[in-house]
Each structure stands twice: as C-alpha cells, then as structure tokens.
Write a protein that holds these residues in place. Structure first.
Motif, mmCIF file in Angstrom:
data_model
loop_
_atom_site.group_PDB
_atom_site.id
_atom_site.type_symbol
_atom_site.label_atom_id
_atom_site.label_comp_id
_atom_site.label_asym_id
_atom_site.label_seq_id
_atom_site.Cartn_x
_atom_site.Cartn_y
_atom_site.Cartn_z
ATOM 1 N N ILE A 96 0.820 -1.187 -0.129
ATOM 2 C CA ILE A 96 0.121 -0.033 0.026
ATOM 3 C C ILE A 96 1.173 1.130 0.123
ATOM 4 C CG2 ILE A 96 -0.117 -0.153 2.461
ATOM 5 C CD1 ILE A 96 -2.900 1.279 2.243
ATOM 6 N N SER A 97 0.443 2.261 -0.788
ATOM 7 C CA SER A 97 1.099 3.589 -0.651
ATOM 8 C C SER A 97 0.286 4.642 -0.243
ATOM 9 C CB SER A 97 1.551 4.067 -2.068
ATOM 10 O OG SER A 97 1.788 5.418 -2.074
ATOM 11 N N VAL A 98 0.735 5.436 0.836
ATOM 12 C CA VAL A 98 -0.332 6.458 1.471
ATOM 13 C C VAL A 98 0.494 7.787 1.408
ATOM 14 C CG1 VAL A 98 -1.090 4.509 2.764
ATOM 15 C CG2 VAL A 98 0.739 6.075 3.901
ATOM 16 N N VAL A 142 -3.727 2.051 -2.831
ATOM 17 C CA VAL A 142 -3.117 3.592 -2.825
ATOM 18 C C VAL A 142 -4.350 4.456 -2.079
ATOM 19 C CG1 VAL A 142 -2.395 5.473 -4.065
ATOM 20 C CG2 VAL A 142 -1.838 3.173 -4.861
ATOM 21 N N ILE A 143 -3.649 5.082 -0.990
ATOM 22 C CA ILE A 143 -4.836 6.186 -0.407
ATOM 23 C C ILE A 143 -4.160 7.552 -0.870
ATOM 24 C CG2 ILE A 143 -5.575 7.254 1.676
ATOM 25 C CD1 ILE A 143 -6.219 4.001 1.230
ATOM 26 N N ARG A 144 -5.151 8.076 -1.543
ATOM 27 C CA ARG A 144 -4.535 9.419 -2.227
ATOM 28 C C ARG A 144 -5.626 10.457 -1.849
ATOM 29 N NH1 ARG A 144 -0.437 8.470 -1.246
ATOM 30 N NH2 ARG A 144 1.349 8.251 -2.909
ATOM 31 N N THR A 145 -5.105 11.591 -1.804
ATOM 32 C CA THR A 145 -5.971 13.118 -1.922
ATOM 33 C C THR A 145 -5.888 13.753 -3.293
ATOM 34 O OG1 THR A 145 -5.356 13.271 0.571
ATOM 35 C CG2 THR A 145 -6.248 14.962 -0.432
ATOM 36 N N GLY A 146 -7.053 14.154 -3.590
ATOM 37 C CA GLY A 146 -6.857 14.738 -4.967
ATOM 38 C C GLY A 146 -7.894 14.356 -5.854
ATOM 39 N N HIS A 147 -7.952 15.194 -6.823
ATOM 40 C CA HIS A 147 -9.072 14.929 -8.006
ATOM 41 C C HIS A 147 -8.454 13.615 -8.943
ATOM 42 C CE1 HIS A 147 -10.887 18.450 -6.707
ATOM 43 N NE2 HIS A 147 -10.033 18.988 -6.877
ATOM 44 N N LEU A 148 -9.100 12.737 -8.810
ATOM 45 C CA LEU A 148 -8.569 11.456 -9.781
ATOM 46 C C LEU A 148 -9.428 11.238 -10.961
ATOM 47 C CD1 LEU A 148 -8.660 8.960 -6.621
ATOM 48 C CD2 LEU A 148 -6.793 10.305 -7.669
#
Length: 306
Positions: A96-98, A142-148
């Motif tokens: 996992i990537s965070v 993947v845990i991500r912040t932002g517009h996907l």
C-alpha cells in the motif's frame, strides 16, 4: 452466437495491447488466440481489430463491441472473485502507498492495528506524496488525496479534506489579521510547494465560486511538517491541510485565518486498479482504514466556530 469466452478474450487483447500478452495471461498459444479472435470476427461478420507489426487498432465495429466486452469481462471477473473471496482465508500480503500527512497522523497506527487483528496478513506501507501507478508499480491499494481522473482506477471516497490558512498569534499581533483574501498580498505567505495545483495560487470562495489568488513569501518547502514548524515559529501564514495543524488550532498555538473564505477541499480516496477486483483482505483493510479516518473526521473538514 459468439461465445462469451471469446468476448472476454477479445477484451483482454485490447486491454493488454497484444495477442501475445493475452496468450500469456491465459496460458494459450498465440495461434489459439488469433484463431479465436478470427472466429469471433467471422461469427459477427465484421473486422474488429486492425493488426500491424507494431500496434493494434480497433475498427468502428470493434470499438462498439469492446465497450460491451469490457462489461462482460468485468462481470465475469467479479463473479469468480466473489466465490474465491467467500472461501478465501484472511492471509497474504498487501502493498500500500499512502500520503505522508495521513500516514503519520492516522494510517501508521491503523494499519499496524489491522495487522495485529489479522496476524496472517502482512502489510508493506510506503509513505509517498507522489501519485504512484498501482498497476505498473505493483501496489494493491493506494490512499490518495486529490482529484482522480484515471478511468483505469477505482476510487472509493473516504472523506473530504479541507485546507486552512493559519499563523502563530505572535505573527498576527505583529502584522495584523487579514480580513479578506486580498489582504494576504501584504503578508509573508509560507509556500507548500508539493501541490497538484500552483503552490502560490491559494483558493478562495466568493458567491459560491472558487477562484485563485497568487500570493508571495520568503520561504517555500515540499515538506508539510517543515511548513508547520515555520508557521509555529511566527514566520508567516501557512496554507495546509487542516488535519496537519488541528491540534495546534485547538491549543491556540496557531490561529485560523479567513476560515469561511478558503476554498480548497480535496477528497481522500482508496484507489485500486479497475481491472483487478481486490481480494477480501484488501477490502477489509479499506473498511478498517475508512473507519479510522471517520473516527477523526473533525480533524479534516469542520470549520471552527467561535
């Protein structure tokens, strides 16, 4: 009537970009894959794929069929995966990537807790603000912040993360409290350079419209923790995710500026490849992570009221 297996194989050929890769995935020979696609074209009475030595391209008929074949292939995968999940024991490895802020704030403890609850599962957690490619870099989640915007990824929304402008009381006492966004042009604005939008373009709302204001300052960094320390030391105004400075705002060591006018709100998502139905262990990790975020949702998205 075309066979469903041939439609699924056709979708795989297009997704993977070659007959040979589809053959490898399905443990078939190249000639078998070619014969089955030829049979599909013959049964439909239309050319589906134009083949050259370098690439494949779809005919108009192929484009129409591919849209439907994708749905059939995905439904088939999910049907098989649901049965596998039903019988699957909770064991295995998750990569996992965070993002760094969330990783340090909530995810390190949450994921360690998950591993303790499920001792046959191991998790390799990487902290990285860069949006990694889950498929090509081998991440299960993947845990991500932002517009996907990548249609090849599934993004499950967890919560909204609001940004704030803040400063130490001693900075406000020396330089005054900004009363409107344009007042920031007279202030030293500490720049967080690791953003998906312009680092110096701070977002505000006016009449339900979000607009940018370009600010200036003497210090910039791509490290959020360093930016927080500079703000705490009274060197200027910082524009950061609220969760980063929530304890400081509660303690009064930082003061929020223009709380009802700052316009940057980003979603936090659990992301995995569209073509890969996540195994049960990954689904359970997503739910565990989501519940831990929601436990401290007030860190992320509430406007303080005096």
């Amino acid at each position: 009537m075309p066979k469903v297996d041939d439609l699924v194989l056709f979708a795989q050929v297009i997704e993977l970009g070659s007959f040979s890769k589809a053959a490898e995935v399905n443990e078939l020979t190249n000639s078998v894959v070619s014969k089955r696609i030829a049979r599909l074209e013959r049964e439909l009475g239309a050319t589906l794929i134009y083949r050259t030595t370098r690439r494949l391209s779809l005919s108009k008929a192929g484009q129409v069929l591919y849209q439907q074949a994708q749905v059939i292939a995905q439904t088939s995968r999910e049907a098989f995966d649901s049965v596998i999940d039903f019988n699957q024991s909770l064991q295995g490895h998750i990569k996992i990537s965070v993002p760094t802020i969330s990783g340090e704030l909530v995810l390190a403890e949450a994921i360690a807790e998950f591993c303790e609850l499920h001792p046959d599962i191991s998790v390799d957690m990487s902290l990285d603000n860069r949006f990694v490619d889950p498929v090509n870099e081998g991440y299960d989640l993947v845990i991500r912040t932002g517009h996907l915007e990548d249609s090849n990824l599934v993004a499950r929304h967890i919560l909204e993360s609001r940004w704030v402008i803040c400063a130490a009381p001693k900075y406000i006492s020396c330089h005054g409290m900004p009363m409107q966004p344009e007042d920031l042009l007279k202030h030293n604005c500490l720049i967080y350079s690791y953003q998906e939008s312009g680092a110096r373009d701070w977002l505000f709302t006016r009449n339900d419209t979000v607009y940018p204001l370009r600010v200036n300052g003497s210090f910039s960094t791509d490290n959020a923790a360093a930016l927080r320390k500079a703000a705490l030391a009274g060197h200027g105004l910082a524009y950061v995710p609220r969760c980063l400075v929530y304890p400081d705002l509660q303690a009064g060591t930082l003061v929020e500026v223009l709380p009802y006018q700052v316009g940057k709100v980003l979603g936090i998502y659990a992301v995995y490849p569209y073509s890969r139905q996540p195994p049960r262990r990954t689904k359970m990790l997503i739910e565990h992570i989501r519940s831990r975020y929601l436990d401290i949702k007030h860190y992320f998205n509430e406007v303080d009221h005096d």
